[in-house]
Write a protein that holds these residues in place. Sequence first.
Motif, mmCIF file in Angstrom:
data_model
loop_
_atom_site.group_PDB
_atom_site.id
_atom_site.type_symbol
_atom_site.label_atom_id
_atom_site.label_comp_id
_atom_site.label_asym_id
_atom_site.label_seq_id
_atom_site.Cartn_x
_atom_site.Cartn_y
_atom_site.Cartn_z
ATOM 1 N N LEU A 123 2.725 4.340 -3.302
ATOM 2 C CA LEU A 123 1.992 5.596 -3.127
ATOM 3 C C LEU A 123 2.912 6.775 -2.932
ATOM 4 O O LEU A 123 2.671 7.857 -3.432
ATOM 5 N N THR A 124 3.984 6.567 -2.145
ATOM 6 C CA THR A 124 4.732 7.721 -1.673
ATOM 7 C C THR A 124 5.833 8.131 -2.616
ATOM 8 O O THR A 124 6.645 8.965 -2.278
ATOM 9 N N ALA A 170 10.453 9.468 4.066
ATOM 10 C CA ALA A 170 9.320 9.128 4.932
ATOM 11 C C ALA A 170 8.671 7.820 4.501
ATOM 12 O O ALA A 170 7.972 7.181 5.267
ATOM 13 N N ALA A 209 8.109 11.512 10.312
ATOM 14 C CA ALA A 209 7.648 12.634 9.482
ATOM 15 C C ALA A 209 8.510 13.844 9.795
ATOM 16 O O ALA A 209 8.584 14.279 10.940
ATOM 17 N N LYS A 210 9.124 14.403 8.775
ATOM 18 C CA LYS A 210 10.140 15.436 9.001
ATOM 19 C C LYS A 210 9.550 16.675 9.682
ATOM 20 O O LYS A 210 8.595 17.260 9.195
ATOM 21 N N LEU A 232 7.025 5.117 6.977
ATOM 22 C CA LEU A 232 5.559 4.981 7.063
ATOM 23 C C LEU A 232 5.144 3.531 6.874
ATOM 24 O O LEU A 232 4.242 3.039 7.554
ATOM 25 N N ALA A 234 5.980 10.093 -4.928
ATOM 26 C CA ALA A 234 6.030 11.529 -5.183
ATOM 27 C C ALA A 234 6.414 12.316 -3.938
ATOM 28 O O ALA A 234 6.999 13.385 -4.027
ATOM 29 N N ALA A 235 6.096 11.781 -2.775
ATOM 30 C CA ALA A 235 6.339 12.522 -1.541
ATOM 31 C C ALA A 235 7.787 12.311 -1.097
ATOM 32 O O ALA A 235 8.601 11.738 -1.819
ATOM 33 N N ASP A 236 8.080 12.790 0.083
ATOM 34 C CA ASP A 236 9.395 12.670 0.674
ATOM 35 C C ASP A 236 9.855 11.203 0.646
ATOM 36 O O ASP A 236 9.260 10.355 1.292
ATOM 37 N N VAL A 272 0.825 -1.209 0.000
ATOM 38 C CA VAL A 272 0.000 0.000 0.000
ATOM 39 C C VAL A 272 0.860 1.260 0.000
ATOM 40 O O VAL A 272 0.631 2.187 -0.763
ATOM 41 N N ILE A 273 1.883 1.285 0.860
ATOM 42 C CA ILE A 273 2.620 2.547 1.059
ATOM 43 C C ILE A 273 3.685 2.792 -0.013
ATOM 44 O O ILE A 273 3.781 3.882 -0.549
#
Lengths: 223, 482
Positions: A118-119, A126, A171-172, A130, A121-123, A114-115
């Motif tokens: 997904l991430t 993290a 989470a920063k 996560l 694009a994000a940091d 799942v994670i």
Amino acid sequence: MGKIEFDIAHLVAGGLVLVSLLLLYQDRMFALLRFFAGHAVVLSLAVAWQALIQDKPELYITAAIALAFKGVVIPLALYRIVVRLGIHRELEPVVGVGLTMLAGIGLIGLALVVILPLTSAADPYAREDLAFALSVVLLGLLMMITRRNAVSQVVGFMSIENGLILAATGAKGMPLVVEISVAFSILIAFIVIGIFLFRIRERFDTVDVGALDSARAEGERRR
Amino acid sequence: MSWFSLHAPAFILGIPAAAAALLALMPGYRVTARINVAASGLTLLAALALLGERPAPGHFLLVDDLNVVFVLLNAFVGFTTSWFSASYIGHELETGRLTPLYLRFYHAMYQVMMFGMNLALLANNIGLMWVAIELATLTTVMMVGIYRTHEALEAAWKYFILGSVGIALALFGTIIVYVVAQVAIGPGLDAMAWTNLVQYGGRFDPALLNLAFVFLLLGYGTKVGLAPVHAWLPDAHAEGPTPISAVLSGLLLNVALHAVLRFKMVMSTNAGVLAPGPMMITMGLVSLIFAAFMLYRRRDIKRMFAYSSIEHMGIITFAFGMGGPLANFAGLLHMTMHSLTKSAIFFAVGHVAQIKGTQRIAEIKGLTVTHPVLGWGLVLGVVAIAGLPPLGIFMSEFLLVSSTFARDPLLAIPLVFGILVAFGALLLRLNSIAFGEPVGSTARSDASYVPMFAHLALVLAAGLYLPAPLVEWFENVAKVLG
């Protein structure tokens, strides 16, 4: 931040998932409490490492709370409750150990599936954190479902909270407000549980939640 | 006046906090019950001041169109419930269900709960809001278990476990929202403020935001009492003291719903995410229809009205899931009317249960014959909650059904079906409770009926005529909700 810092952070977070898996198959009360203490110690290591690499000294407080409160005070208090109530017998899981472990591995897989995509694009940092945190949360949920005993449900709940703290510290720059309040609410939660256990004992001489379920036959659950 | 308005949030939070500390120290139930009422009344006055000038949003607190509705409703029902509680609780002391020490604890906890709920509504920080909801949950858990009977402990434990798991899931969702937001806004408190989240929501990573919303909907949805995560709700309502059932149904469910709505607002600023509406519509309809059928098999009067709360929270979630100015307006009106009506019903039920000494529906009959005021009050309340004209809930349900028919007739069918099923169950039970040969004790009750009739009068007035400023205000909120 170099690559080695990430690797160590992930190593410790992965260690927390491992201890969660170990918690899942403990069938003795005292062993369960010892492993929970271990869970808290690994968490405090993870948080302290985050404090170091993110250069956020206030996270050391969170680490210290995890170590002192959840690593020492709560296991000791639960230990005393268990001794006093004389419930250090074997725990009765609702589902067999093998099946529980398989479900646990499945949940870790689910969290990664799942994670991780997904991430992207994000940091990027993290992301793994996560995923590990979600694994710990899901394993804690599984533990709460597969045990009817009140003490092991509480331990399951606290391992969920540990997973949440792992996510929050990963989470920063997440403001400390939340971390302290998380720790604080665990304290409150524990007081509530303490009152409950006390009251339950007062009335029923058992902390088996099954015995509290009035829908079921009375004699059947009591040992 | 304007100084007072600008500092109203401080009073709304400060009064309950100070009162809780005071009540924890004071002995004697008559005095503490009065202080409880006075503190709730002062909080209501402070909440009314929010209607004037509003303070600018800060790092931690925020006052806007949306939360003023919730805060006012919260303060009003909190005040009337404390009034009801003062006339209710003496009887519990006489019958020995509560000891003076527990009563002191009860009053202090009541104010802590009001503080938690007001803080959750006023918070401009997703973390602070989470903490406040957790605080409100913990205090209600303790209040549900306060009678310390077998059933009360079981209910409190169940509520505690399910509520904590729900709140843990919500925290995970909150953390993910922060992780997404700090990429766009930058780390720190700014990335947790509602004002910034709504402003920069369009720049968030949609995939992660979707994941967060699923956790938030499930987590806070547990507290809203949506099926399938509603299991704690009927037990907690049935076994706790009745004033607590009234605030649980009337207020705490709304506070959790407010959290869901805020996150929905963030979602709707982002074009790339899944629409949150269909998820809410599904959960709302499932709750509505499930609870409507469950109403038929209830033997306990408080449990029955607890299922009715699940049903109505389902309708409200459905309305906000539909979105758009009309459905949002209907949802907002329905939420207000449900809070007022359901707490009025619990006030009546509380007195009934005290007179009859039981909560079993089979042992409560012919209430209008033996206790006309109480009996007819309950009849009026049930008629209102069932959605009969000319009361307020009819208005909101009519608005919702007609707007749903206009936009999506297929969705209106299950909605109307659920409402009708629940309607049948409520009238069936009402018939045996209120009319027929009286059964059980006919003892007089020295309770105060003012809170109950005050609520019912408001519901009736809203059904007959909605003042233009109120309509305009709700329309503004409906627009904000998107």
